[in-house]
Write an enzyme that holds these catalytic residues in place. Structure first.
Site, PDB file in Angstrom:
ATOM      1  N   ASP A 364      -3.914   5.894   8.679  1.00 56.04           N
ATOM      2  CA  ASP A 364      -3.401   5.325   9.935  1.00 56.04           C
ATOM      3  C   ASP A 364      -2.149   6.067  10.441  1.00 56.04           C
ATOM      4  O   ASP A 364      -1.325   6.523   9.648  1.00 56.04           O
ATOM      5  CB  ASP A 364      -3.049   3.854   9.639  1.00 56.04           C
ATOM      6  CG  ASP A 364      -2.871   3.039  10.883  1.00 56.04           C
ATOM      7  OD1 ASP A 364      -2.914   3.603  11.982  1.00 56.04           O
ATOM      8  OD2 ASP A 364      -2.689   1.815  10.741  1.00 56.04           O
ATOM      9  N   LYS A 473     -12.772   6.938   7.349  1.00 52.37           N
ATOM     10  CA  LYS A 473     -12.466   5.624   6.775  1.00 52.37           C
ATOM     11  C   LYS A 473     -12.514   4.637   7.937  1.00 52.37           C
ATOM     12  O   LYS A 473     -11.703   4.728   8.853  1.00 52.37           O
ATOM     13  CB  LYS A 473     -11.089   5.642   6.118  1.00 52.37           C
ATOM     14  CG  LYS A 473     -10.672   4.306   5.509  1.00 52.37           C
ATOM     15  CD  LYS A 473      -9.390   4.469   4.699  1.00 52.37           C
ATOM     16  CE  LYS A 473      -8.789   3.146   4.278  1.00 52.37           C
ATOM     17  NZ  LYS A 473      -7.456   3.308   3.674  1.00 52.37           N
ATOM     18  N   ASP A 475     -11.955   1.221   9.254  1.00 54.28           N
ATOM     19  CA  ASP A 475     -11.202   0.030   8.846  1.00 54.28           C
ATOM     20  C   ASP A 475     -11.436  -1.131   9.809  1.00 54.28           C
ATOM     21  O   ASP A 475     -11.950  -0.963  10.925  1.00 54.28           O
ATOM     22  CB  ASP A 475      -9.704   0.395   8.799  1.00 54.28           C
ATOM     23  CG  ASP A 475      -8.947  -0.404   7.750  1.00 54.28           C
ATOM     24  OD1 ASP A 475      -9.432  -1.474   7.336  1.00 54.28           O
ATOM     25  OD2 ASP A 475      -7.850   0.045   7.346  1.00 54.28           O
ATOM     26  N   ASP A 545      -6.791  -3.516  -1.124  1.00 60.10           N
ATOM     27  CA  ASP A 545      -5.495  -2.885  -0.849  1.00 60.10           C
ATOM     28  C   ASP A 545      -4.598  -2.966  -2.071  1.00 60.10           C
ATOM     29  O   ASP A 545      -3.506  -2.387  -2.068  1.00 60.10           O
ATOM     30  CB  ASP A 545      -4.809  -3.563   0.340  1.00 60.10           C
ATOM     31  CG  ASP A 545      -5.285  -2.974   1.656  1.00 60.10           C
ATOM     32  OD1 ASP A 545      -5.954  -1.935   1.636  1.00 60.10           O
ATOM     33  OD2 ASP A 545      -4.978  -3.563   2.709  1.00 60.10           O
TER      34      ASP A 545
END
Ligand code: GLA
Length: 723
Positions: A364, A473, A475, A545
């Site tokens: 990110d 990825k 998300d 996470d």
């Protein structure tokens, strides 16, 4: 006529299991048997015909003493005298919810029909599909149970097709994917539960009378409950015991219940959550439920898990990745969070490459004006100031270091502070009367609208076309609130959750078809959408996470109860751990990460030379045994579960055994670890000591567990299979 007479018995058989369905003289469909395979043509009619009558139940179809409620039914409808939980509820134009489904016909086909719009398993080995049509003659509703037998895998799947053959509309209020009536209550209910950062912990409780189970109303399968349920006989452990289990191939609101009735039977149901669900069926229209995978195992949890693992690798994951060895990655998230620049990324990538790591994932913060989570989701344009040039140039530079390049995206979301939101405020889930709720400072895009789906397809397609990207990825960092769509009519708002999922699957299906070579790892704040629906498109999922190795032991054990270990993204991270502050040795962090799909997520540049050397060795060893570690048969080994964890991976010529002692204890006499599932007569050679052992020795005498002098110590053995 004896309405309980079984007119037809259909045996759906796999190599070791059997599901037998009976058609009663009354027309109702019964579950005669589900379990270990019986000798061919074993007559099971007595299961129904010999059932003594229970009292205070309604008669069926005007026939006295014919009590549907006490029979094991295949797909109970609301409207009959069976007052237990129905599998299907429908209302027609008259407002009546009464239906009474009767068997009409059966078809048997080789292979398996497609399930349009939904993720589904594909054929491998011998597969037969049985379709049972049930009809309500008054409303014109036809319900088809589509049951496939994966003979070589001992796995069954079912999806249910509901069709309106009448001339007026019907409203579907509930349609479960599976409903199985078992004539026993001697079960423990086993589910996978948790929360963000502690997903999929195994829960086991004894069944009690009434309804019990799990569900999601979050618009995603969720961190709290996984769409998996099992009923295990009380004696069940990893090696023994009978288990009925089901796993829904779906990523949205679901329900999985076990209902113990008044006569000590258990009804197991799995499907879309009927909460806030309704579906308008115009004349001629059909609705298909998500597919459910279900199985019977009689040799404990390891057998159950191994059957799902093999089946999902062969029949669920995108074919091009199912057996493809997965690259070892470095992800910059815990190394930098939002705080990075080109120099930092390239330094990290260079170091990773020197250690033998194969894929660099830029997480990110690379797009829009995103230096924290307050903006820019939706604006998938690289921040060239932060990246010190174009995204494409960065990808090229990283690839020049010998690494693949991967990128983080969160396509389903939009920040209020974004150009996309300013242009299309009506693209978010909202009724426009209440202020939509924020989570992580973002809104959910309304993927039920085709215009939103088209925008996402175009944007991601462009990103993948214009840049050299090997991995994404994908998300999804919040759940759905404000479930209202501006794209749907007032009387179709009950369809919005399911249509969101259909939209997501359409987007993922299109992107993966156009870019089949891009490896996608999905993620939802870790394992908030770790389900079989996502695995049909994304062969890896970020498991949690929480990267602490001890927390991961529990999360990964639960996740691997169903999902293949190679699908679990699992990273070695820094100590003290960022989530729980725990200190765990690098070797143990490595062993736990290697239980899944190995990656690194820490600032390699701050490591000591010794640590770097250790990582280099981990990477080299992992590569040498990658096939065994990623695709070997995974088995949980019996240990003192209060303080120890052990598992093995077997296949591709090697046996790898890992053991972890949580707390070191003084003055103990080390015990032995017995390996499971080897060939007794085969010889296995310890690659470190060169000593040879027979499978019988390793399984019956076992390996010596060292006395540990620190907490969280790990021990590993690698054996080469000889002859
Ligand atoms: C989620 C993911 C993390 C990371 C962050 C980035 O929390 O699970 O791995 O990608 O988002 O914002």
């Amino acid at each position: 006529m004896n309405p309980k007479q079984v007119l037809q018995q259909y045996d759906l058989r796999t190599t070791n299991c059997q599901l037998s369905i009976g058609v009663l003289a009354s027309g109702h469909l019964c579950l005669l048997y589900f379990g270990r395979k019986l000798p061919v043509q074993t007559d099971l009619r007595s299961v129904i015909e010999d059932l003594p009558k229970a009292s205070y139940l309604a008669d069926t179809d005007g026939i006295s003493d014919f009590r549907l409620e006490q029979l094991p039914l295949m797909y109970p409808a609301f409207g009959t005298p069976d007052l237990r939980a129905p599998a299907i509820r429908v209302r027609d134009d008259s407002g009546s919810p009464i239906i009474n489904l009767k068997f009409n016909e059966k078809r048997l086909v080789a292979g398996k029909p497609a399930l349009p719009g939904l993720p589904a398993t594909h054929v491998a080995g011998e597969v037969k599909t049985w379709e049972f049509d049930l009809v309500d003659s008054v409303t014109g509703l036809t319900v088809t149970l589509v049951i496939s037998t994966f003979v070589d895998y001992d796995i069954f799947t079912q999806s249910v097709r509901v069709k309106n053959t009448a001339t007026t509309p019907l409203r579907l209020d509930e349609a479960q994917s599976l409903s199985l009536d078992l004539l026993s209550v001697r079960f423990d209910l086993v589910t996978l539960n948790g929360a963000w950062s502690r997903e999929n912990h195994i829960q086991r409780t004894q069944l009690r009378p009434g309804v019990q189970g799990i569900d999601s109303k979050r618009g995603a399968s969720g961190h709290g409950q996984n769409p998996f349920v099992a009923l295990a006989t009380p004696d069940t452990d990893w090696q023994h015991g009978e288990i009925y289990s089901a796993n829904l191939i779906y990523s949205g609101n679901f329900v999985a219940t076990a209902t113990v009735d008044m006569h000590q039977n258990t009804r197991l149901q799995v499907g879309i959550n009927p909460f806030e669900f309704e579906w308008k069926l115009s004349p001629g229209q059909s609705f298909s439920t998500p597919e459910v995978v279900f199985s019977y195992a009689d040799k404990g949890f390891n057998q159950m898990s191994q059957r799902y693992h093999r089946f999902y690798l062969d029949c669920l994951l995108p074919k091009q990745f199912a057996k493809q060895s997965r690259p070892i990655l470095i992800n910059n998230w815990e190394a930098t969070y939002f705080d990075f620049n080109r120099q930092k990324l390239l330094a990290l990538a260079k170091q990773a490459s020197e250690l033998g790591i194969e894929l660099f994932v830029l997480d990110d913060g690379w797009f829009g004006k995103r230096d924290d989570d307050s903006s820019s989701l939706g604006d998938w344009v690289a921040n060239e100031t932060k990246l010190g040039g174009s995204l494409s140039a960065l990808a090229t530079d990283i690839q020049a270091l010998g690494l693949q390049f991967g990128l983080w995206v969160e396509p389903e979301m939009v920040s209020p502070n974004s150009d996309l939101y300013r242009q299309h405020p009506d693209w978010v889930m909202s009724d426009s009367r209440h202020r939509p709720q924020l989570a992580r400072r973002q809104y959910v895009l309304d993927l039920s609208q085709s215009v939103v789906q088209d925008y996402l397809i175009k944007t991601i397609d462009q990103l993948l076309t214009e840049n050299s990207i090997d991995y994404l990825k994908w998300d999804m960092n919040r759940n759905i609130t404000d479930a209202y769509s501006h794209g749907l009519a007032v009387d179709q708002q009950g369809e919005v959750y399911h249509r969101y999922l259909l939209g997501l699957y359409h987007v993922l299906g299109t992107i993966t078809t156009r870019h089949p070579q891009v490896l996608i790892e999905s993620c939802a704040g870790g394992g908030g959408r770790f389900d079989a629906g996502m695995l049909a498109y994304t062969p890896q999922i970020w498991t949690s996470d929480d990267t602490d190795a001890y927390e991961r032991l529990q999360i990964q054990r639960g996740t691997a109860l169903i999902y293949p270990p190679v699908t679990m993204g699992s990273h070695v991270s820094a100590v003290p751990n960022h989530q729980v502050g725990r200190m765990i040795d690098l070797a143990t962090r490595g062993a736990v990460a290697e239980q899944g799909n190995l990656g690194y997520e820490l600032d390699l540049l701050t490591l000591t030379t010794t640590e770097k050397q250790q990582i280099q060795r981990q990477v080299t060893t992992y590569k040498a045994y990658r096939e065994t570690l990623q695709f070997g048969r995974y088995t949980v080994l019996p240990v003192d579960e209060a303080n120890e964890w052990a598992w093995s991976k077997v296949g591709y010529g090697f046996v790898i055994v890992d053991h972890i002692t949580i707390l070191a204890r003084p003055n103990t006499v080390p015990k032995r670890l017995k390996v499971v599932g080897l060939t007794p007569t085969k010889q296995y050679q310890d690659v470190r000591t060169q000593r040879c052992y027979s499978g019988a020795f390793l399984m019956s005498v076992g390996l010596v567990i060292d006395r540990q002098n620190c907490d969280f110590a790990s021990q590993r053995w690698i054996f080469k299979e000889l002859h």
